[in-house]
Design a protein around this motif. Sequence first.
Motif, short mmCIF file in Angstrom:
data_model
loop_
_atom_site.label_atom_id
_atom_site.label_comp_id
_atom_site.label_asym_id
_atom_site.label_seq_id
_atom_site.Cartn_x
_atom_site.Cartn_y
_atom_site.Cartn_z
N VAL A 95 0.85 -1.19 0.00
CA VAL A 95 0.00 0.00 0.00
C VAL A 95 0.89 1.25 0.00
O VAL A 95 1.87 1.32 0.74
N LYS A 96 0.52 2.20 -0.81
CA LYS A 96 1.27 3.45 -0.91
C LYS A 96 1.34 4.16 0.44
O LYS A 96 0.44 4.01 1.28
N ASN A 97 2.40 4.93 0.63
CA ASN A 97 2.60 5.77 1.82
C ASN A 97 2.67 4.97 3.11
O ASN A 97 2.20 5.42 4.16
N THR A 98 3.25 3.77 3.04
CA THR A 98 3.49 2.95 4.23
C THR A 98 4.99 2.70 4.35
O THR A 98 5.74 2.92 3.40
N LEU A 99 5.41 2.22 5.50
CA LEU A 99 6.82 1.89 5.69
C LEU A 99 7.25 0.79 4.72
O LEU A 99 8.33 0.85 4.14
N MET A 100 6.39 -0.20 4.51
CA MET A 100 6.72 -1.26 3.57
C MET A 100 6.86 -0.72 2.15
O MET A 100 7.72 -1.15 1.39
N ALA A 101 6.03 0.26 1.79
CA ALA A 101 6.15 0.89 0.47
C ALA A 101 7.50 1.57 0.33
O ALA A 101 8.15 1.48 -0.72
N LYS A 102 7.93 2.22 1.39
CA LYS A 102 9.25 2.88 1.38
C LYS A 102 10.35 1.84 1.17
O LYS A 102 11.25 2.03 0.34
N ASP A 144 -5.20 2.03 -7.43
CA ASP A 144 -4.78 3.41 -7.20
C ASP A 144 -4.18 3.62 -5.81
O ASP A 144 -3.57 4.64 -5.55
N ASN A 145 -4.30 2.64 -4.92
CA ASN A 145 -3.77 2.79 -3.58
C ASN A 145 -2.58 1.86 -3.30
O ASN A 145 -2.09 1.80 -2.19
N THR A 146 -2.14 1.10 -4.32
CA THR A 146 -1.07 0.13 -4.10
C THR A 146 0.08 0.33 -5.08
O THR A 146 -0.11 0.77 -6.21
N LEU A 147 1.27 -0.04 -4.62
CA LEU A 147 2.45 -0.10 -5.49
C LEU A 147 2.60 -1.49 -6.09
O LEU A 147 3.19 -1.64 -7.16
N PHE A 148 2.09 -2.49 -5.38
CA PHE A 148 2.18 -3.87 -5.86
C PHE A 148 0.93 -4.63 -5.44
O PHE A 148 0.54 -4.59 -4.28
N THR A 149 0.35 -5.30 -6.39
CA THR A 149 -0.75 -6.22 -6.09
C THR A 149 -0.86 -7.25 -7.21
O THR A 149 -0.90 -6.89 -8.40
N ASN A 150 -0.80 -8.50 -6.86
CA ASN A 150 -1.03 -9.63 -7.76
C ASN A 150 -0.21 -9.57 -9.06
O ASN A 150 -0.71 -9.91 -10.12
N TRP A 151 1.02 -9.08 -8.95
CA TRP A 151 1.93 -9.08 -10.09
C TRP A 151 1.33 -8.37 -11.30
O TRP A 151 1.57 -8.74 -12.44
N SER A 152 0.51 -7.38 -11.04
CA SER A 152 -0.16 -6.57 -12.09
C SER A 152 -0.99 -7.43 -13.04
O SER A 152 -1.12 -7.13 -14.22
#
Length: 190
Positions: A95-102, A144-152
């Motif tokens: 999820v965007k704007n999270t520590l994991m996203a960073k 729109d809220n994720t950087l990665f989900t289900n390998w696009s």
Amino acid sequence: YLDILADIRDRFHKDIYIELGLQTVNYDTLEKINRGHDLAQFIDAVLRIKRYGFNVTTHMIVNLPWDTMKDTIEGARILSALGVDQVKLHALYIVKNTLMAKWYQEGQFTLISAEEYADRVVNFIRHLHPDIVLQRLVGRAPKDNTLFTNWSMGWWRVQDLIDDKLDELDAHQGDLCDYLNGKAVRKFID
């Protein structure tokens, strides 16, 4: 809270399902993703809930970056030994704007391929007791809220990978669930 839920169940004759987000059995990963509990606390929660006769649904993510296939299999084994009623699997969403996203954007970890995810899900299924209901093998998250989900790819394509692997191996839920009821000590009894 469990007393209140028991009162509601008894008064209104309703089945109650309690969902718990374990995500992984890997102690280090639980700490890294800041779950706020460890494995022992999850086990304690399940045992307390089951004493009240409630159904337990557990959420698992089998492709967390710090986990291995061994963690996936051990997760299925622990959930089976605990007698949870249902499991919901899904792949990791970043999820965007999270520590994991960073961390993801900085390249601090890599994610397994969709094919490896399918392998892990198949192994999870094969080690999971056949009486446990699998509610979901793949989920989805808003793009729109994720950087990665289900390998696009669409969730149904990931599901197809899982189905194809099960067919290829002629495998099914619980066909490797041979570890319960004292298997480790049976050799001393026979």
